[in-house]
Design an enzyme around this catalytic site. Structure first.
Site, short mmCIF file in Angstrom:
data_model
loop_
_atom_site.label_atom_id
_atom_site.label_comp_id
_atom_site.label_asym_id
_atom_site.label_seq_id
_atom_site.Cartn_x
_atom_site.Cartn_y
_atom_site.Cartn_z
N ASP A 67 31.47 23.97 100.43
CA ASP A 67 30.44 24.13 100.78
C ASP A 67 29.89 24.79 101.31
OD1 ASP A 67 31.15 23.41 103.17
OD2 ASP A 67 30.30 21.44 103.10
N ASN A 136 28.42 13.13 113.35
CA ASN A 136 28.16 11.59 112.47
C ASN A 136 28.81 10.94 111.16
OD1 ASN A 136 28.19 13.53 110.50
ND2 ASN A 136 25.74 14.11 110.15
N GLU A 143 26.16 13.67 103.31
CA GLU A 143 25.30 13.19 104.99
C GLU A 143 24.84 11.51 105.44
OE1 GLU A 143 25.43 15.37 107.81
OE2 GLU A 143 24.03 16.53 107.21
C1 F6R Z 1 32.60 22.15 106.54
C2 F6R Z 1 32.24 21.15 106.21
C3 F6R Z 1 31.85 20.31 107.62
C4 F6R Z 1 32.59 19.69 108.89
C5 F6R Z 1 32.37 19.18 109.99
C6 F6R Z 1 32.61 19.06 111.16
O1 F6R Z 1 32.45 23.46 105.62
O2 F6R Z 1 32.11 20.90 105.39
O3 F6R Z 1 31.68 18.90 107.22
O4 F6R Z 1 34.08 19.64 108.73
O5 F6R Z 1 30.61 19.59 110.03
O6 F6R Z 1 32.67 20.87 111.39
P1 F6R Z 1 33.24 21.19 112.82
O7 F6R Z 1 34.67 21.70 112.34
O8 F6R Z 1 32.23 22.92 113.27
O9 F6R Z 1 33.46 20.72 113.82
#
Ligand code: F6R
Length: 240
Positions: A67, A136, A143
């Site tokens: 992403d 979440n 999402e």
């Molecule tokens: C990042 C991504 C997100 C993160 C998720 C957890 O490329 O796709 O899904 O993996 O938000 O983020 P952290 O690791 O910062 O807790």
């Protein structure tokens, strides 16, 4: 689903790095699906270390990232392109021409989504996708919602995600409100998937994933439909 529970973040990172480095050794031109965020940073540091020691060769590796914020310039230090260069690509012998991140400056997100999925298809799909998990339950930026999207697409970030990600920005107002993300179908082109989680704040999402129930309100639970998923989480994320 395989589940590996580690003592802490460091062990989680080593367990994931070991799987990635074995894949690169067995298939030097493998296609890696990569994630950003706090979770995989320790894993990237270990892969960098192995490459510096000369035991790992990224020269033929190809990669696709999950992403990118939208809109954002690639040289913005909050962009995921910047993150990947900074945490991994600048420190290993990967050819940057073989690395892909969605274009956060596209004028046509729909076209960019189609272009990105074509890249994945032309690479022959992903050998190993690395995922983190949102508090979440999001994977990539898919999402919680009534519906999930299959292909790479533009998404509105939830208030939750904007709040959680504001820790990386000077103020919450600077967090982009949208992102381009691989969809669930793009992620499912991966022949195998690792999902990593560390810390109590991920317990709820990991419990839902491990419950075996599937709901679009916790997108990670879709992984119960994939034949080769390994959850690597530390005791905090596993036990709460
Ligand atoms: C990042 C991504 C997100 C993160 C998720 C957890 O490329 O796709 O899904 O993996 O938000 O983020 P952290 O690791 O910062 O807790």
């Amino acid at each position: 689903m395989n589940v590996i529970v580690t003592k802490d973040y460091a062990e989680m990172s080593s367990a994931a790095a070991k799987i990635v480095s074995e894949l690169i050794k067995n298939k030097p031109d493998c296609v890696l699906g990569l994630a950003t965020g706090s979770t995989p940073e320790g894993m990237y540091a270990q892969l960098v270390q192995e490459c510096k020691e000369g035991s790992l060769d990224f020269s033929a590796v190809r990669s696709v990232n999950l992403d990118e914020y939208y809109p954002i310039k690639p040289d913005n230090d909050q962009s995921y392109r910047y993150f990947m260069n900074d945490k991994l690509f600048n420190h290993v012998n990967i050819d940057k021409a073989n690395t892909n991140v969605p274009n956060g400056m596209t004028e046509n997100p729909e076209e960019e989504g189609a272009r990105y999925d074509k890249i994945i298809a032309n690479l022959g799909g992903i050998d190993l996708q690395i995922l983190g998990i949102g508090q979440n339950g999001h994977i990539g930026f898919n999402e919680p919602d009534e519906e999930l999207v299959s292909g790479t697409h533009l998404v509105d970030l939830t208030e939750d995600t904007i709040q959680v990600n504001s820790r990386f920005f000077a103020s919450i107002d600077e967090v982009p409100k949208q992102a381009l993300t691989m969809g669930i179908g793009s992620i499912f082109t991966a022949r195998s998937i690792i999902i990593m989680a560390s810390g109590k704040n991920k317990h709820d999402a990991i419990s839902k994933l491990l419950s075996g129930k599937i709901t679009t309100q916790c997108p990670a639970t879709m992984l119960n439909l994939h034949p080769d998923v390994t959850v690597i989480c530390d005791e905090g994320a596993y036990n709460g």
